[in-house]
Design an enzyme around this catalytic site. Structure first.
Site, PDB file in Angstrom:
ATOM      1  N   ASP A  67       0.815  -1.221   0.000  1.00  0.00           N
ATOM      2  CA  ASP A  67       0.000   0.000   0.000  1.00  0.00           C
ATOM      3  C   ASP A  67       0.847   1.269   0.000  1.00  0.00           C
ATOM      4  O   ASP A  67       2.067   1.220   0.173  1.00  0.00           O
ATOM      5  CB  ASP A  67      -0.954  -0.016   1.207  1.00  0.00           C
ATOM      6  CG  ASP A  67      -0.282  -0.421   2.518  1.00  0.00           C
ATOM      7  OD1 ASP A  67       0.967  -0.446   2.562  1.00  0.00           O
ATOM      8  OD2 ASP A  67      -0.978  -0.701   3.491  1.00  0.00           O
ATOM      9  N   ASP A 136      -7.882  -2.536  13.928  1.00  0.00           N
ATOM     10  CA  ASP A 136      -9.247  -2.835  13.494  1.00  0.00           C
ATOM     11  C   ASP A 136      -9.294  -4.057  12.571  1.00  0.00           C
ATOM     12  O   ASP A 136     -10.308  -4.335  11.945  1.00  0.00           O
ATOM     13  CB  ASP A 136      -9.872  -1.610  12.800  1.00  0.00           C
ATOM     14  CG  ASP A 136      -9.101  -1.186  11.551  1.00  0.00           C
ATOM     15  OD1 ASP A 136      -8.089  -1.834  11.207  1.00  0.00           O
ATOM     16  OD2 ASP A 136      -9.514  -0.198  10.903  1.00  0.00           O
ATOM     17  N   GLU A 143      -9.708  -1.892   4.929  1.00  0.00           N
ATOM     18  CA  GLU A 143     -10.390  -1.546   6.174  1.00  0.00           C
ATOM     19  C   GLU A 143     -11.675  -2.368   6.348  1.00  0.00           C
ATOM     20  O   GLU A 143     -12.211  -2.902   5.362  1.00  0.00           O
ATOM     21  CB  GLU A 143     -10.753  -0.047   6.152  1.00  0.00           C
ATOM     22  CG  GLU A 143      -9.552   0.890   6.170  1.00  0.00           C
ATOM     23  CD  GLU A 143      -8.927   1.046   7.567  1.00  0.00           C
ATOM     24  OE1 GLU A 143      -9.040   0.127   8.401  1.00  0.00           O
ATOM     25  OE2 GLU A 143      -8.327   2.112   7.802  1.00  0.00           O
TER      26      GLU A 143
END
Ligand code: GLP
Length: 236
Positions: A67, A136, A143
């Site tokens: 990323d 998370d 995400e």
């Protein structure tokens, strides 16, 4: 899945570096999927040591990173390209022209994403993908969501990710709000996956991701479906 718990960050780093080194020794022209964040820094240091000791040769290796932040160019010291150069590439004999990190400043991000996946396909896929995990449950910058996204794509970062990553920036306002990330297709397409995590704060997400249901709200949980997954965790 191989789930390994070790005592501390040093052991975690040595174990991860040994697995990556074994991959490169067995297949010198490996395509390594690499990750940023604090988790892999120790492993990269161990790999540099092995290179300096003459145990490892990166000259035939290709790397593809997960990323990049949108808006940061490779010279920006907060970019993931800069991270990779300073934490690994500058210290080993890898050919920089064979190290790929998505561009965060491409004018046509959609094209950049498609080209990134085409390049991975052209390389014959990833042999070993190294991953960290966000608090998370994100991997790369995938995400939590209603679904898993297959292709490389642009993401808006979650508030919790922005807060977690603010430690690397001067102020939280400097953290980019968006990123380009490899999708689950690229990650799951890797022949082998190695995920490393350390610290008490990651314990809960490791439990959820690898011992709970497979749920796009816990992105890393999809890795339970991978046929060659190794997870190494250390509490300290
Ligand atoms: C960032 C990266 C992830 C990384 C995560 C965890 O958000 N995009 O690839 O796994 O942070 O970082 P750390 O290892 O610092 O906890």
């Amino acid at each position: 899945m191989r789930y390994i718990e070790v005592e501390n960050y040093e052991q975690l780093s040595v174990a991860a570096a040994n697995i990556i080194a074994a991959q490169v020794i067995l297949k010198p022209n490996s395509v390594l999927g690499l990750a940023t964040g604090s988790s892999p820094v120790g492993a990269y240091k161990e790999l540099i040591k092995k290179y300096e000791n003459g145990e490892l040769d990166f000259s035939a290796v290709t790397s593809v990173n997960l990323d990049e932040y949108i808006g940061l160019d490779g010279d920006n010291d907060q970019s993931y390209r800069y991270f990779m150069n300073t934490n690994l590439f500058n210290h080993v004999n890898i050919d920089k022209s064979k190290t790929f990190v998505p561009s965060g400043i491409a004018t046509d991000i959609e094209k950049e994403c498609k080209d990134y996946d085409d390049n991975i396909a052209r390389l014959g896929g990833i042999d070993l993908q190294l991953l960290g995990i966000g608090l998370d449950g994100h991997i790369g910058f995938n995400e939590p969501d209603e679904f898993f996204t297959k292709a490389t794509h642009k993401v808006t970062l979650d508030e919790s990710t922005i807060e977690a990553n603010a430690r690397f920036f001067e102020s939280i306002d400097d953290v980019p709000r968006a990123a380009v990330t490899m999708g689950m297709g690229g990650i799951m397409g890797a022949k082998k996956v190695l995920l490393i995590a350390n610290g008490e704060s990651k314990k809960e997400i490791i439990e959820k991701a690898f011992f709970g249901p497979i749920d796009p709200k816990v992105p890393a949980s999809i890795l339970q479906l991978h046929s060659d997954l190794t997870v190494i965790y250390s509490k300290k």
